[in-house]
Design a protein around this motif. Structure first.
Motif, PDB file in Angstrom:
ATOM      1  N   VAL A  29       0.864  -1.176   0.000  1.00 20.60           N
ATOM      2  CA  VAL A  29       0.000   0.000   0.000  1.00 20.60           C
ATOM      3  C   VAL A  29       0.901   1.225   0.000  1.00 20.60           C
ATOM      4  CG1 VAL A  29      -1.728   1.324   1.270  1.00 20.60           C
ATOM      5  CG2 VAL A  29      -1.871  -1.178   1.187  1.00 20.60           C
ATOM      6  N   GLN A  30       0.638   2.139  -0.916  1.00 19.06           N
ATOM      7  CA  GLN A  30       1.434   3.354  -1.017  1.00 19.06           C
ATOM      8  C   GLN A  30       0.542   4.585  -0.890  1.00 19.06           C
ATOM      9  OE1 GLN A  30       3.400   3.064  -4.841  1.00 19.06           O
ATOM     10  NE2 GLN A  30       5.169   2.005  -3.954  1.00 19.06           N
ATOM     11  N   LYS A  31       1.057   5.612  -0.223  1.00 20.19           N
ATOM     12  CA  LYS A  31       0.419   6.924  -0.277  1.00 20.19           C
ATOM     13  C   LYS A  31       1.039   7.682  -1.431  1.00 20.19           C
ATOM     14  CE  LYS A  31      -0.726  11.132   2.235  1.00 20.19           C
ATOM     15  NZ  LYS A  31      -0.605  11.908   3.493  1.00 20.19           N
ATOM     16  N   LEU A  32       0.188   8.218  -2.311  1.00 20.64           N
ATOM     17  CA  LEU A  32       0.671   8.897  -3.503  1.00 20.64           C
ATOM     18  C   LEU A  32       0.396  10.391  -3.434  1.00 20.64           C
ATOM     19  CD1 LEU A  32      -0.611   6.494  -6.335  1.00 20.64           C
ATOM     20  CD2 LEU A  32       1.502   6.338  -4.989  1.00 20.64           C
ATOM     21  N   ASP A  33       1.259  11.163  -4.082  1.00 19.77           N
ATOM     22  CA  ASP A  33       0.960  12.556  -4.362  1.00 19.77           C
ATOM     23  C   ASP A  33      -0.067  12.549  -5.495  1.00 19.77           C
ATOM     24  OD1 ASP A  33       0.931  15.076  -5.704  1.00 19.77           O
ATOM     25  OD2 ASP A  33       2.846  15.579  -4.761  1.00 19.77           O
ATOM     26  N   PRO A  34      -1.291  13.042  -5.265  1.00 27.76           N
ATOM     27  CA  PRO A  34      -2.328  12.930  -6.285  1.00 27.76           C
ATOM     28  C   PRO A  34      -1.980  13.601  -7.611  1.00 27.76           C
ATOM     29  CG  PRO A  34      -3.287  13.557  -4.173  1.00 27.76           C
ATOM     30  CD  PRO A  34      -1.795  13.677  -4.039  1.00 27.76           C
ATOM     31  N   ARG A  35      -1.168  14.662  -7.577  1.00 27.24           N
ATOM     32  CA  ARG A  35      -0.862  15.401  -8.803  1.00 27.24           C
ATOM     33  C   ARG A  35       0.253  14.773  -9.621  1.00 27.24           C
ATOM     34  NH1 ARG A  35      -5.081  18.555  -9.583  1.00 27.24           N
ATOM     35  NH2 ARG A  35      -3.826  19.576 -11.189  1.00 27.24           N
ATOM     36  N   THR A  36       1.132  13.999  -8.961  1.00 29.86           N
ATOM     37  CA  THR A  36       2.271  13.425  -9.679  1.00 29.86           C
ATOM     38  C   THR A  36       2.267  11.898  -9.710  1.00 29.86           C
ATOM     39  OG1 THR A  36       3.701  13.313  -7.719  1.00 29.86           O
ATOM     40  CG2 THR A  36       3.661  15.389  -8.952  1.00 29.86           C
ATOM     41  N   GLY A  37       1.557  11.260  -8.797  1.00 30.55           N
ATOM     42  CA  GLY A  37       1.569   9.805  -8.704  1.00 30.55           C
ATOM     43  C   GLY A  37       2.775   9.238  -7.992  1.00 30.55           C
ATOM     44  N   LYS A  38       3.660  10.113  -7.470  1.00 29.62           N
ATOM     45  CA  LYS A  38       4.863   9.635  -6.794  1.00 29.62           C
ATOM     46  C   LYS A  38       4.532   9.154  -5.383  1.00 29.62           C
ATOM     47  CE  LYS A  38       8.114  12.535  -9.381  1.00 29.62           C
ATOM     48  NZ  LYS A  38       9.151  13.586  -9.298  1.00 29.62           N
ATOM     49  N   ALA A  39       5.161   8.028  -4.998  1.00 26.40           N
ATOM     50  CA  ALA A  39       4.910   7.433  -3.686  1.00 26.40           C
ATOM     51  C   ALA A  39       5.584   8.249  -2.586  1.00 26.40           C
ATOM     52  CB  ALA A  39       5.410   5.998  -3.652  1.00 26.40           C
ATOM     53  N   GLN A  40       4.838   8.536  -1.529  1.00 25.73           N
ATOM     54  CA  GLN A  40       5.373   9.249  -0.369  1.00 25.73           C
ATOM     55  C   GLN A  40       5.780   8.284   0.741  1.00 25.73           C
ATOM     56  OE1 GLN A  40       2.045  11.903   0.356  1.00 25.73           O
ATOM     57  NE2 GLN A  40       2.886  13.462  -1.013  1.00 25.73           N
ATOM     58  N   TRP A  41       5.156   7.120   0.776  1.00 24.90           N
ATOM     59  CA  TRP A  41       5.604   6.031   1.649  1.00 24.90           C
ATOM     60  C   TRP A  41       5.006   4.721   1.142  1.00 24.90           C
ATOM     61  CZ3 TRP A  41       1.223   3.853   3.406  1.00 24.90           C
ATOM     62  CH2 TRP A  41       0.160   4.628   3.863  1.00 24.90           C
ATOM     63  N   THR A  42       5.581   3.612   1.581  1.00 23.19           N
ATOM     64  CA  THR A  42       5.128   2.277   1.179  1.00 23.19           C
ATOM     65  C   THR A  42       5.008   1.386   2.405  1.00 23.19           C
ATOM     66  OG1 THR A  42       6.215   2.446  -0.990  1.00 23.19           O
ATOM     67  CG2 THR A  42       5.655   0.233  -0.221  1.00 23.19           C
ATOM     68  N   TYR A  43       3.877   0.705   2.516  1.00 27.09           N
ATOM     69  CA  TYR A  43       3.670  -0.285   3.580  1.00 27.09           C
ATOM     70  C   TYR A  43       3.537  -1.649   2.920  1.00 27.09           C
ATOM     71  CZ  TYR A  43       1.576  -2.951   7.372  1.00 27.09           C
ATOM     72  OH  TYR A  43       1.313  -3.908   8.315  1.00 27.09           O
ATOM     73  N   ARG A  44       4.373  -2.599   3.349  1.00 26.75           N
ATOM     74  CA  ARG A  44       4.356  -3.944   2.776  1.00 26.75           C
ATOM     75  C   ARG A  44       3.533  -4.878   3.659  1.00 26.75           C
ATOM     76  NH1 ARG A  44       8.801  -1.366   1.226  1.00 26.75           N
ATOM     77  NH2 ARG A  44       9.556  -1.722  -0.916  1.00 26.75           N
ATOM     78  N   VAL A  45       2.492  -5.429   3.082  1.00 19.98           N
ATOM     79  CA  VAL A  45       1.606  -6.332   3.814  1.00 19.98           C
ATOM     80  C   VAL A  45       2.293  -7.690   3.954  1.00 19.98           C
ATOM     81  CG1 VAL A  45      -0.680  -7.394   3.827  1.00 19.98           C
ATOM     82  CG2 VAL A  45      -0.378  -5.113   2.850  1.00 19.98           C
TER      83      VAL A  45
END
Length: 499
Positions: free
Chosen positions: A270-286
């Protein structure tokens, strides 16, 4: 990776016997209640059976939002909660629609004095006035609906994905590659765009959401985001990689669900994205061993996971940096993630968990149904998002199940089913911290359709600005009168509300 033959919402194989058994069970339950309880007399008064407590003097207030933010509304306590019928619309020409070939009706949105309903290849809006069946507008789409989102902007827009018609046997038959932004106030298209490289986007795998002025769509093999204002493409993720975008969660933020590898050994991120660029701000690995993941909330980030089971077994809450905060075991609970359409992945499933609601610092989950005599049929439990500890319990009543609907400020809106002449159906507001409930609307639903309309697996249940709407997601003819129209949507409003 293979997705098999391209499915179409009108060319799927026959449903399993579980579907028929579920329908028979609902009819039997309705018959039992009808025998036990006297039918509510037409025009009879509605009584409130509550705790007698009142809401805190300090009531939540709505925060002014920008037009393109996802709407978050706070309900006002009415002078009187007694309800009256304001919408009752029947769908026609269903002679060819059967249990194995229904007319699909995904999506229900309320704005102002209108309620809009998606059905087949159109969206139609009805006025919430005393005429009960006044069409405000009809928007004919360029194909059948493939994906919808519950989200609506503060100024009344939403988005849908459609499936343009193709010749039978054509290479792109069943492909869902058009996204449309719709103004629900007027029924006009704001814009329509063709999704890039969406040859593998179908009704079974396309997920759509809205967030912060952005429309985002994912279909496993790719994803794309558009500026809500003009439809300009902001970014897309159609390149081949080890991980694929399965879907997004929108609202206050944008989360992406990624699947890495092939089933049955796939893992999730699961990643949080910058909505305008699609770049990941953090990643959580399940953790490995999880069969499926849903994203019922983007802010706070909440994951609903199914570990070793087809149903959700645990909730995972994250902080604003994507770090694990709490895990909540759901033994005895019913999150209802992916439960629509008899658990088939149609019209978008990643955000849809109809048995739970997430607030800013609490989340609420309904229990499994309790069939013991003399006890509540179910209950809703509040959990602290940060610790996972319980913070309150709202009990239903015997023969009156309760379902969480959405947040109204820091209060939870709850739908409680009716019980004939014994008690009306109700929408109430509940504060888990004070255990105070406030009636917002009291009413009865049509007796012969109550079971389907009150089941969140079968129908959308929407409450907005003092009005409750119950709208079926699948429409099937009456076998005894196959040419007769079939009830699709019912709307109730407070008797004192300006309609």
């Amino acid at each position: 990776m293979s997705f098999g033959p391209p499915p179409s919402i009108y060319t799927e194989s026959a449903l399993t016997a579980d579907r028929d058994r579920a329908k028979r069970r609902r009819r039997m339950l309705g018959a039992v209640i009808a025998l036990v309880l006297t039918v509510l007399a037409a025009g009879g008064g509605l009584l409130w059976y509550g705790s007698g407590e009142t809401q805190d003097d300090k009531k939540p207030t709505a925060t002014r939002q920008a037009p393109d933010e996802v709407r978050e509304t706070v309900e006002k306590v009415p002078a009187s909660p007694e309800g009256m019928l304001v919408v009752e619309h029947d769908e026609e020409n269903l002679a060819q629609s059967t249990d194995t070939n229904p007319r699909y009706a995904p999506g229900t949105w309320a704005v102002g004095k209108l309620v809009a309903k998606g059905v087949a290849d159109r969206i139609e809006a009805y006025k919430t006035d005393s005429l009960n069946d006044t069409v405000a507008w009809t928007l004919k789409l360029d194909g059948h609906l493939c994906a919808t989102t519950r989200h609506v902007t503060a100024d009344g827009r939403t988005a849908v994905v459609i499936q343009p018609p193709q010749a039978k046997g054509a290479e792109k038959e069943g492909v869902c590659d058009q996204v449309v932004l719709v103004d629900l106030n007027t029924g006009k298209k704001v814009w329509q765009k063709k999704m890039p490289s969406a040859n593998f986007a179908y009704v079974t795998n396309t997920n759509l959401t809205l967030t912060e002025g952005v429309v985002a769509v994912a279909w496993g093999r790719g994803s794309v985001a558009y500026d809500m204002k003009d439809g300009k493409q902001l970014w897309n993720g159609t390149t081949t990689s080890a991980c694929e975008d399965k879907g997004f969660a929108g609202g206050r933020a944008l989360l992406a669900l990624l699947s890495c590898g092939e089933a049955p050994d796939a893992t999730y991120q699961v990643q949080k994205l910058d909505p305008r660029t699609g770049k990941a701000q953090w990643t959580y690995r399940v953790a490995r061993g999880v069969d499926s993941v849903y994203l019922p909330s983007s802010s706070p980030p909440v994951l609903a996971v199914a570990a070793g089971d087809i149903s959700v077994t645990d909730l995972i809450t994250l902080d604003d940096k994507g770090k694990h905060q709490a895990s909540i075991a759901l033994s005895g609970y019913e999150a209802k993630c992916g439960a629509r359409y008899f658990s088939r992945p149609l019209f978008g499933v990643v955000e849809n968990c109809d048995g739970m609601v997430v607030g800013r610092d609490q989340l609420f989950v309904m229990s499994k149904e309790n069939i013991a005599t003399g006890q509540p049929s179910d209950w809703i439990v509040a959990f602290d998002v940060r610790t996972g500890k319980t913070q309150g319990k709202f009990e239903g009543r015997e023969l009156q199940m309760v379902y969480p609907l959405r947040m109204s400020g820091d209060d939870l809106l709850i739908y409680r089913r009716g019980a004939g002449a014994v008690a009306p159906a109700a929408v109430v507001s509940w504060n888990a911290r004070t255990d105070k409930e406030t009636p917002l609307l009291l009413f009865s639903l049509p007796e012969d359709s109550e079971a389907d309309l009150s089941d969140p697996d079968e129908s959308d249940i929407v409450f907005e600005q003092g009005r409750a709407f119950f709208a079926k997601r699948e429409l099937v003819r009456d076998d005894e009168e196959p040419k007769d129209p079939v009830l699709m949507i019912v709307g109730i409003a407070g008797a004192g509300l300006e309609h």
